[in-house]
Design a protein around this motif. Structure first.
Motif, PDB file in Angstrom:
ATOM      1  N   TYR A   1     -23.306 122.370 -11.897  1.00 26.26           N
ATOM      2  CA  TYR A   1     -23.855 121.694 -13.073  1.00 26.26           C
ATOM      3  C   TYR A   1     -24.399 122.678 -14.120  1.00 26.26           C
ATOM      4  O   TYR A   1     -25.002 122.270 -15.100  1.00 26.26           O
ATOM      5  CB  TYR A   1     -24.946 120.706 -12.649  1.00 26.26           C
ATOM      6  N   LYS A   2     -24.170 123.968 -13.872  1.00 23.74           N
ATOM      7  CA  LYS A   2     -24.597 125.035 -14.797  1.00 23.74           C
ATOM      8  C   LYS A   2     -26.085 124.886 -15.142  1.00 23.74           C
ATOM      9  O   LYS A   2     -26.486 124.890 -16.314  1.00 23.74           O
ATOM     10  CB  LYS A   2     -23.739 125.006 -16.065  1.00 23.74           C
ATOM     11  N   ILE A   3     -26.894 124.743 -14.095  1.00 22.99           N
ATOM     12  CA  ILE A   3     -28.337 124.567 -14.261  1.00 22.99           C
ATOM     13  C   ILE A   3     -29.001 125.944 -14.341  1.00 22.99           C
ATOM     14  O   ILE A   3     -28.901 126.727 -13.395  1.00 22.99           O
ATOM     15  CB  ILE A   3     -28.932 123.767 -13.078  1.00 22.99           C
ATOM     16  N   PRO A   4     -29.671 126.266 -15.446  1.00 22.36           N
ATOM     17  CA  PRO A   4     -30.348 127.565 -15.561  1.00 22.36           C
ATOM     18  C   PRO A   4     -31.689 127.539 -14.816  1.00 22.36           C
ATOM     19  O   PRO A   4     -32.760 127.656 -15.414  1.00 22.36           O
ATOM     20  CB  PRO A   4     -30.518 127.727 -17.074  1.00 22.36           C
ATOM     21  N   ALA A   5     -31.602 127.380 -13.516  1.00 23.48           N
ATOM     22  CA  ALA A   5     -32.797 127.191 -12.690  1.00 23.48           C
ATOM     23  C   ALA A   5     -33.590 128.483 -12.546  1.00 23.48           C
ATOM     24  O   ALA A   5     -33.057 129.583 -12.718  1.00 23.48           O
ATOM     25  CB  ALA A   5     -32.396 126.682 -11.307  1.00 23.48           C
ATOM     26  N   ILE A   6     -34.868 128.337 -12.222  1.00 22.40           N
ATOM     27  CA  ILE A   6     -35.706 129.471 -11.863  1.00 22.40           C
ATOM     28  C   ILE A   6     -36.364 129.161 -10.527  1.00 22.40           C
ATOM     29  O   ILE A   6     -36.842 128.045 -10.309  1.00 22.40           O
ATOM     30  CB  ILE A   6     -36.762 129.784 -12.958  1.00 22.40           C
ATOM     31  N   GLY A   7     -36.353 130.144  -9.630  1.00 21.63           N
ATOM     32  CA  GLY A   7     -36.935 129.972  -8.306  1.00 21.63           C
ATOM     33  C   GLY A   7     -38.237 130.745  -8.183  1.00 21.63           C
ATOM     34  O   GLY A   7     -38.283 131.940  -8.476  1.00 21.63           O
ATOM     35  N   PHE A   8     -39.293 130.064  -7.736  1.00 22.86           N
ATOM     36  CA  PHE A   8     -40.602 130.706  -7.586  1.00 22.86           C
ATOM     37  C   PHE A   8     -40.819 131.080  -6.125  1.00 22.86           C
ATOM     38  O   PHE A   8     -40.731 130.236  -5.232  1.00 22.86           O
ATOM     39  CB  PHE A   8     -41.700 129.792  -8.106  1.00 22.86           C
ATOM     40  N   VAL A   9     -41.114 132.357  -5.917  1.00 19.24           N
ATOM     41  CA  VAL A   9     -41.046 132.968  -4.589  1.00 19.24           C
ATOM     42  C   VAL A   9     -42.419 133.115  -3.950  1.00 19.24           C
ATOM     43  O   VAL A   9     -43.380 133.538  -4.597  1.00 19.24           O
ATOM     44  CB  VAL A   9     -40.395 134.367  -4.681  1.00 19.24           C
ATOM     45  N   ASN A  10     -42.487 132.766  -2.650  1.00 17.47           N
ATOM     46  CA  ASN A  10     -43.611 133.146  -1.785  1.00 17.47           C
ATOM     47  C   ASN A  10     -43.085 134.194  -0.818  1.00 17.47           C
ATOM     48  O   ASN A  10     -42.388 133.874   0.149  1.00 17.47           O
ATOM     49  CB  ASN A  10     -44.134 131.951  -0.991  1.00 17.47           C
ATOM     50  N   GLU A  11     -43.412 135.453  -1.066  1.00 15.66           N
ATOM     51  CA  GLU A  11     -42.798 136.531  -0.296  1.00 15.66           C
ATOM     52  C   GLU A  11     -43.211 136.547   1.177  1.00 15.66           C
ATOM     53  O   GLU A  11     -42.506 137.142   2.001  1.00 15.66           O
ATOM     54  CB  GLU A  11     -43.082 137.880  -0.957  1.00 15.66           C
ATOM     55  N   TYR A  12     -44.297 135.881   1.547  1.00 14.70           N
ATOM     56  CA  TYR A  12     -44.664 135.855   2.966  1.00 14.70           C
ATOM     57  C   TYR A  12     -43.586 135.186   3.803  1.00 14.70           C
ATOM     58  O   TYR A  12     -43.434 135.481   5.000  1.00 14.70           O
ATOM     59  CB  TYR A  12     -46.012 135.155   3.164  1.00 14.70           C
ATOM     60  N   LYS A  13     -42.810 134.302   3.175  1.00 14.31           N
ATOM     61  CA  LYS A  13     -41.750 133.603   3.893  1.00 14.31           C
ATOM     62  C   LYS A  13     -40.609 134.538   4.302  1.00 14.31           C
ATOM     63  O   LYS A  13     -39.772 134.167   5.124  1.00 14.31           O
ATOM     64  CB  LYS A  13     -41.184 132.476   3.031  1.00 14.31           C
ATOM     65  N   LEU A  14     -40.576 135.741   3.731  1.00 16.93           N
ATOM     66  CA  LEU A  14     -39.519 136.703   4.050  1.00 16.93           C
ATOM     67  C   LEU A  14     -39.793 137.439   5.364  1.00 16.93           C
ATOM     68  O   LEU A  14     -38.928 138.168   5.855  1.00 16.93           O
ATOM     69  CB  LEU A  14     -39.384 137.727   2.926  1.00 16.93           C
ATOM     70  N   TYR A  15     -40.968 137.232   5.927  1.00 25.05           N
ATOM     71  CA  TYR A  15     -41.376 137.985   7.112  1.00 25.05           C
ATOM     72  C   TYR A  15     -41.454 137.093   8.348  1.00 25.05           C
ATOM     73  O   TYR A  15     -41.841 135.926   8.261  1.00 25.05           O
ATOM     74  CB  TYR A  15     -42.748 138.633   6.883  1.00 25.05           C
ATOM     75  N   VAL A  16     -41.091 137.665   9.480  1.00 25.91           N
ATOM     76  CA  VAL A  16     -41.268 137.025  10.781  1.00 25.91           C
ATOM     77  C   VAL A  16     -42.096 137.987  11.626  1.00 25.91           C
ATOM     78  O   VAL A  16     -41.677 139.127  11.856  1.00 25.91           O
ATOM     79  CB  VAL A  16     -39.918 136.732  11.464  1.00 25.91           C
TER      80      VAL A  16
END
Length: 287
Positions: free
Chosen positions: A31-46
């Motif tokens: 749909y050619k959506i110019p989306a922006i994603g807001f990041v919580n970097e703690y989720k990148l860690y295990v």
């Protein structure tokens, strides 16, 4: 889209995060959506170790040439956090996101408040605004706030119970609810500003959107909406409106502006609510 790379209760495997992200990004591309994603970097860690699969899920947003923003490192509630601790969490949440954006020669520009909590006193609110300005952040407001997170939780509970029919029911009701909510806030903007403003929709990177954002996007187009970037939306003069809201809730900026203007309570009538059956499945007491 908030809570990147993925807001999920039951999907612990990073490869599942990749799969869900790929599905969501297919819709965004379609749909050619110019989306922006807001990041919580703690989720990148295990267990405090950077997880390569989760990082790959976030990398997919960059590969799709989409924007990323800062949603803090650990998603703390500003209302319940000391200022300096909260500010440190913002800085901690920049590290990997900045590195990823640099691949496309982009900068980290936007900040989204966790829970949409901007400060429960004017002093606390101004302190955060000043900090963000000093660090070259633009606040990413929300005009179309909603109970999407409740549908998402209900959807995951149905998934966990292996109830595919219930998942379909929740997904269908979710799309209808989001259209009703969008129309409501469109009407709110007309009542407040005398015109339809450029809207900013809040949703999350989650399972229900991986499966149903395609249908939602299609319905939005059928209602004659068009997808624009956050940057373009913020060119609307409405977003320069005074906001002195310091209530406990995380609410739409349209309603913050209306509280600031002290409009009559009748202004808020008719807002679509999440029905009790969805609240029950989500195990949430109220919206």
């Amino acid at each position: 889209f908030d809570d990147l790379p993925m807001n999920t209760k039951y999907l612990g495997d990073g490869n599942q995060w990749i799969e869900q992200t790929q599905k969501l990004l297919l819709t965004i591309k379609k749909y050619k959506i110019p989306a922006i994603g807001f990041v919580n970097e703690y989720k990148l860690y295990v267990n405090e170790v950077l997880d390569s699969s989760r990082l790959k899920a976030l990398q997919l947003w960059i590969d799709a040439d989409l924007e990323l923003g800062n949603h803090t490192f650990s998603h703390p509630d500003y209302h319940n956090t000391e200022n300096e601790e909260f500010f440190a969490d913002i800085i901690k949440g920049e590290k990997i996101t900045k590195e990823l954006l640099s691949q496309k020669n982009k900068k980290l520009e936007y900040f989204r408040h966790p829970f949409l909590h901007t400060g429960n006193s004017l002093e606390k609110k101004k302190a955060l605004e000043d900090f963000l300005k000093q660090h070259n952040y633009t606040i990413a407001p929300v005009s179309i706030d909603n109970g999407e997170w409740i549908y998402a939780r209900a959807y995951e509970n149905a998934y966990n119970n292996k109830d595919s029919e219930l998942m379909k029911q929740i997904g269908s009701e979710y799309v209808s609810y989001m259209i009703d909510k969008t129309i409501y806030f469109e009407n709110q903007s007309t009542k407040l500003f005398g015109r339809e403003i450029k809207q900013i929709l809040l949703v999350h990177a989650n399972m229900i959107n991986a499966d149903y954002f395609d249908e939602l996007a299609d319905e939005l187009l059928k209602h004659n909406y068009q997808f624009i970037s956050l940057n373009e939306a913020l060119t609307d003069s409405a977003y320069q409106s005074e906001d002195t809201f310091i209530g406990r809730g995380g609410i739409s900026w349209l309603h913050r502006w209306s509280y600031t203007r002290k409009v009559d309570k009748s202004f808020y009538a008719g807002e679509p609510e999440v029905p009790q059956n969805i609240l029950d499945i989500a195990e949430v007491e109220s919206e």
